[in-house]
Design a protein around this motif. Structure first.
Motif, PDB file in Angstrom:
ATOM      1  N   ILE A 131       2.423   3.331  -3.170  1.00 48.80           N
ATOM      2  CA  ILE A 131       1.770   4.268  -4.083  1.00 48.80           C
ATOM      3  C   ILE A 131       2.438   5.637  -4.043  1.00 48.80           C
ATOM      4  CG2 ILE A 131      -0.524   3.258  -4.311  1.00 48.80           C
ATOM      5  CD1 ILE A 131      -1.373   4.989  -1.987  1.00 48.80           C
ATOM      6  N   LYS A 167      -4.281  10.178   5.407  1.00 41.90           N
ATOM      7  CA  LYS A 167      -4.951  10.456   4.136  1.00 41.90           C
ATOM      8  C   LYS A 167      -6.441  10.699   4.301  1.00 41.90           C
ATOM      9  CE  LYS A 167      -1.530   8.403   1.280  1.00 41.90           C
ATOM     10  NZ  LYS A 167      -1.159   7.345   0.363  1.00 41.90           N
ATOM     11  N   GLU A 199     -10.361   8.884 -10.207  1.00 34.89           N
ATOM     12  CA  GLU A 199      -9.347   7.838 -10.369  1.00 34.89           C
ATOM     13  C   GLU A 199      -7.984   8.311  -9.860  1.00 34.89           C
ATOM     14  OE1 GLU A 199      -9.468   5.851 -14.112  1.00 34.89           O
ATOM     15  OE2 GLU A 199      -7.866   4.473 -13.573  1.00 34.89           O
ATOM     16  N   ARG A 242       0.827  -1.215   0.000  1.00 31.35           N
ATOM     17  CA  ARG A 242       0.000   0.000   0.000  1.00 31.35           C
ATOM     18  C   ARG A 242       0.862   1.265   0.000  1.00 31.35           C
ATOM     19  NH1 ARG A 242      -4.540   0.737  -2.260  1.00 31.35           N
ATOM     20  NH2 ARG A 242      -4.532   2.975  -2.090  1.00 31.35           N
ATOM     21  N   ILE A 297      -7.607  10.308  -7.335  1.00 37.09           N
ATOM     22  CA  ILE A 297      -7.685  10.229  -5.876  1.00 37.09           C
ATOM     23  C   ILE A 297      -7.516   8.788  -5.400  1.00 37.09           C
ATOM     24  CG2 ILE A 297      -9.076  10.808  -3.850  1.00 37.09           C
ATOM     25  CD1 ILE A 297      -8.463  13.233  -5.446  1.00 37.09           C
ATOM     26  N   VAL A 298      -8.217   7.857  -6.062  1.00 32.81           N
ATOM     27  CA  VAL A 298      -8.133   6.484  -5.568  1.00 32.81           C
ATOM     28  C   VAL A 298      -6.803   5.811  -5.913  1.00 32.81           C
ATOM     29  CG1 VAL A 298     -10.607   6.073  -5.471  1.00 32.81           C
ATOM     30  CG2 VAL A 298      -9.358   5.472  -7.544  1.00 32.81           C
ATOM     31  N   SER A 299      -5.969   6.497  -6.703  1.00 28.97           N
ATOM     32  CA  SER A 299      -4.633   5.941  -6.871  1.00 28.97           C
ATOM     33  C   SER A 299      -3.756   6.337  -5.683  1.00 28.97           C
ATOM     34  CB  SER A 299      -3.997   6.421  -8.178  1.00 28.97           C
ATOM     35  OG  SER A 299      -3.655   7.780  -8.101  1.00 28.97           O
ATOM     36  N   SER A 300      -4.273   7.228  -4.820  1.00 29.77           N
ATOM     37  CA  SER A 300      -3.524   7.626  -3.627  1.00 29.77           C
ATOM     38  C   SER A 300      -4.156   7.133  -2.336  1.00 29.77           C
ATOM     39  CB  SER A 300      -3.425   9.152  -3.538  1.00 29.77           C
ATOM     40  OG  SER A 300      -2.853   9.670  -4.690  1.00 29.77           O
ATOM     41  N   ILE A 301      -5.445   6.894  -2.363  1.00 31.16           N
ATOM     42  CA  ILE A 301      -6.135   6.469  -1.144  1.00 31.16           C
ATOM     43  C   ILE A 301      -7.148   5.406  -1.531  1.00 31.16           C
ATOM     44  CG2 ILE A 301      -7.747   8.434  -1.369  1.00 31.16           C
ATOM     45  CD1 ILE A 301      -8.004   8.421   1.671  1.00 31.16           C
ATOM     46  N   GLN A 302      -7.324   4.426  -0.634  1.00 25.26           N
ATOM     47  CA  GLN A 302      -8.268   3.353  -0.965  1.00 25.26           C
ATOM     48  C   GLN A 302      -9.665   3.920  -1.134  1.00 25.26           C
ATOM     49  OE1 GLN A 302      -6.135   2.035   2.154  1.00 25.26           O
ATOM     50  NE2 GLN A 302      -6.596  -0.145   1.862  1.00 25.26           N
TER      51      GLN A 302
END
Lengths: 314, 445
Positions: free
Chosen positions: A72, B5, B217, A69, B219-224
């Motif tokens: 990233i 985050k 997309e 995780r 944003i979700v590449s940085s946070i689940q």
């Protein structure tokens, strides 16, 4: 040195396989092109590498270690479907993205200023995105992708949607980032840019990996053993001499007594054999191997033709 | 300093909302509106019970120039005496009679025929009329008592009303009080219903906005995705809480300021007819009609019967629970569509339980402990709306509240979990009109 490796990635969506056993590997500091027609599974693979979705089976390794995780923060991602918050101010927005990638507020501010000065857009700080033109927003978009200095930059269709000036700007930035050691993976339809900037490629078609390797290797593998022979003499005589060992693909007349013929070697014949065969009939002026373009390779691979000489013989 | 985050997401979502002009405007305007309406109501209430000057024409001096007024009373009328006959022409024409609103003729025959008549310039309301009648009757009774040899003090003691109250054997509260408390509970139910709807819809809109602007997309590449969704839900919930808090503070401040400056008399509860309780002072004479029964019960319910602290605490808890439950479902819908117009078909199954709970809360009026009420105050999809209404009546056992809350918490944990799974798939899905059947499939992706 290896940067990224995917191992036997499988991803299934209700009734259809998006990725079927995809194993690819990219080297540190190279530009890796991920090619394939629409719906082949490129974006699915990119999303798995970015940990946006998980694979059904298979693993992703970053510099030899299974991806986590926290990794990233080491990746910069420009998705195909990209946009910005319209009502948010440019500076706040860029800072937000940078901090989401794990940067501290101070570092993010410093980097942001560097990039804005570089692109000469410091006057945009307090503008809302909806006040910017599309081209301006694209620049911001690119900055937000690279601001945290990722080791691996993943660009999904980076040249689609950008205007020509920005495309050039981004191309040169990609090359500059490569110079400074960033590994880059990009997916694209634009085969010209693949030839221009990619070191290695992987081609995915219908969820399967079809072609994989360095640009040179791939081109080698897709050699058709076809030569362009420029000669002085009669086309008729030239064609007759070829007989069964060579195939005349096509020809064109340059002027009254000169022509260029594309000839394919058949049955293990060499260029020397070809020259020996035609030298008595015509006067040879030049011979060049016809190297397949990425476009040719792409089309052939997608159509399911085999490597090494196409579908004619074998 | 590095923020987590989810903290960053909450911060951004929260700040972008509270800085909006509509938020600021609404947060300030609502208290002004509420306080304004309250004062308008009070003002109209006072206007209605305009103080009346009564001229009593008492040629025989039966009243001896006085009428007994209890020490805590707020008389709607004052009596003045004139020891001669006054006819209608005089009352209409004489300059010194113009200040009086009502003329009462207390003729000498009243002792025998018990007839009192009068004239008014402008009809006093029924309450004032009753008051005038009671006071005069009482005065006459006092006259009789005195003439039959009963001392005035003794008579007044006899006349002090008895406080009469019937109580249920099993200590359950007064039915009438309970009904009033339930009306108060219903108001809370409606508030919860509205707030859940408003804030859950905000979550949905925010999800759709992120999706249509194609920012999601990145944003979700940085946070689940799940964290992004939770951050959004929490932030909107906090915005709601902020709004409540500001409203409470502003309303209190406005009330205090208005009370001490513009309308010092209005806000004194003793000026609100009937709402002020009538104390039981020995020696004070009260007539049965003096304070209308309904009003004193309202006051009793508001001041003594409703447990406001419990109600407000439970309001917040149930709001949070219900909001998380419905907010996650709305987030789920938002993630599945490309624009707000596509939401309608998907909204139906989510809106139905919400609307139905609202109807149930109206249906169970008068029967807060019936089977329907008990059932729906436990079902998590309706409990935030129905339970508060029951709690207001004060008859709900504590364990029932605990069970209902436990079920609510378990359910919103489940819905947020499922919503997270669906959200994750939905936000990256474009250009597809989806049905619930399709959405359910995403859970397994």
């Amino acid at each position: 040195m290896e940067m990224l490796r995917t191992e036997n990635i499988v991803k299934q969506y209700a009734g259809h396989k998006a990725l079927d056993d995809i194993t690819i590997s990219t080297k540190k500091g190279e530009i890796f092109g991920l090619l394939g027609p629409n719906g082949a599974g490129k974006t699915s693979l990119i999303r798995i590498i970015n940990q946006i979705t998980g694979p059904d089976s298979g693993k992703v390794y970053l510099q030899g270690k299974e991806i986590k995780r926290e990794d990233i923060a080491r990746i910069g991602y420009l998705p195909e479907e990209r946009g910005l918050y319209k009502k948010m101010k440019v500076k706040e927005q860029a800072l937000y993205f940078a901090r989401l990638k794990g940067m501290s507020k101070q570092d993010a501010k410093k980097k942001l200023e560097e990039w804005f000065e570089k692109f000469e857009i410091t006057s945009w700080y307090d503008k809302k995105v909806e006040e910017l033109s599309k081209g301006m927003a694209q620049k911001i978009q690119f900055i937000t992708t690279v601001i945290h200095e990722p080791e691996l930059l993943i660009l999904d269709e980076p040249f689609s949607g950008f205007d020509p000036i920005n495309t050039e700007l981004i191309k040169s930035e990609i090359l500059r980032l490569k110079e400074s050691g960033t590994s880059i993976m990009l997916s694209t339809h634009n085969m010209n840019s693949v030839e221009e900037i990619c070191d290695s490629i992987a081609l995915i078609n219908q969820s399967k990996l079809v072609v994989n390797g360095s640009l040179k290797e791939v081109k080698e593998r897709y050699r058709t053993h076809t030569y362009a022979v420029q000669f002085k003499g009669l086309m008729f005589g030239f064609a007759n001499a070829l007989f069964a060992s060579f195939a005349l693909e096509h020809s064109e007349q340059i002027d009254e007594d000169r022509a260029i013929a594309h000839v394919k070697l058949l049955k293990g014949n060499t260029l020397n054999d070809l020259l020996r065969t035609v030298m008595p009939v015509v006067e040879i002026e030049a011979v060049n191997e016809v190297i397949p373009t990425m476009n040719d390779i792409f089309i052939r691979a997608v159509k399911g033709e085999t490597e090494e000489g196409g579908d004619e013989n074998e | 300093m590095k923020m987590s985050k989810i903290g960053l997401v909450i911060g951004r979502e929260y700040m972008s909302r509270v800085r909006k002009k509509t938020f600021i405007l609404l947060t300030i305007l609502i208290p002004i509106l509420v306080v304004g309406l309250m004062f308008l109501a009070m003002w109209l209430g006072i206007e209605k019970t305009k103080h009346v000057k009564v001229l009593v024409a008492d040629p025989n001096g039966l009243c001896e120039g006085e009428i007994f007024i209890g020490q805590d009373e707020n008389p709607p009328a004052t009596f003045y005496f004139y020891e001669d006959f006054v006819d209608s022409a005089d009352f209409a024409g004489r300059a010194d009679f113009q200040e009086y609103d009502v003329l009462i003729a207390l003729n000498p025959e009243v002792i025998t025929n018990k007839k009192i008549g009068g004239l008014y310039r402008e009809q006093p309301n029924s309450e004032t009329t009753t008051y005038i009648r009671n006071k005069l009757e009482l005065r006459l009774e006092e006259y009789f008592a005195k003439h039959k040899g009963v001392p005035l003090e003794t008579y007044r003691e006899i006349r002090t009303p008895t406080h009469f109250k019937l109580k249920a054997l099993d200590d359950s509260p007064d039915k009438e009080l309970q009904e009033i408390a339930q009306v108060i509970g219903l108001v809370f139910s409606i508030f919860i219903f509205i707030f859940i709807l408003v804030y859950a819809a905000q979550v949905m809109r925010s999800v759709i906005e992120e999706k249509t602007s194609r920012v999601v997309e990145i944003i979700v590449s940085s946070i689940q995705p799940r964290k992004l969704m939770m951050g959004k839900i929490v932030a909107v919930g906090l915005v709601g809480m902020t709004q409540f808090l500001i409203w409470i503070i502003l309303i209190s401040v406005f009330m205090v300021v208005l009370q001490s400056t513009i309308f010092p008399d209005f806000s004194d509860p003793s000026n609100w007819q009937g709402i002020a309780e009538t104390g039981n002072v020995p020696g004070q004479i009260q007539t049965a009609m003096e304070t209308s029964g309904e009003r004193s019960i309202w006051a009793d319910a508001i001041y003594h019967h409703v447990d406001w602290v419990a109600l407000i605490i439970l309001f917040l808890i149930y709001f949070i629970g219900g909001y998380l439950l419905y907010g996650s479902l709305f987030a789920m819908i938002g993630s599945a569509v490309d624009s707000e117009t596509d939401t309608q078909q998907l909204m139906l199954p989510v809106m139905m339980p919400l609307m139905f709970s609202y109807l149930v809360s109206i249906m169970i009026m008068g029967n807060p402990d019936g089977g329907t009420a008990i059932a729906f105050s436990h079902i998590p999809f309706s409990s935030p709306i129905v339970m508060l209404q029951r709690v207001a009546t004060g008859t709900v056992p504590f364990y029932e509240v605990l069970i209902s809350l436990a079920l609510l918490i378990a359910t919103f944990l489940m819905t947020t979990y499922l919503a997270g799974k669906i959200y994750r798939v939905g936000i990256l899905m474009y250009g597809k009109k989806v049905s619930w059947k399709e959405i359910i499939k995403w859970i397994r992706y």
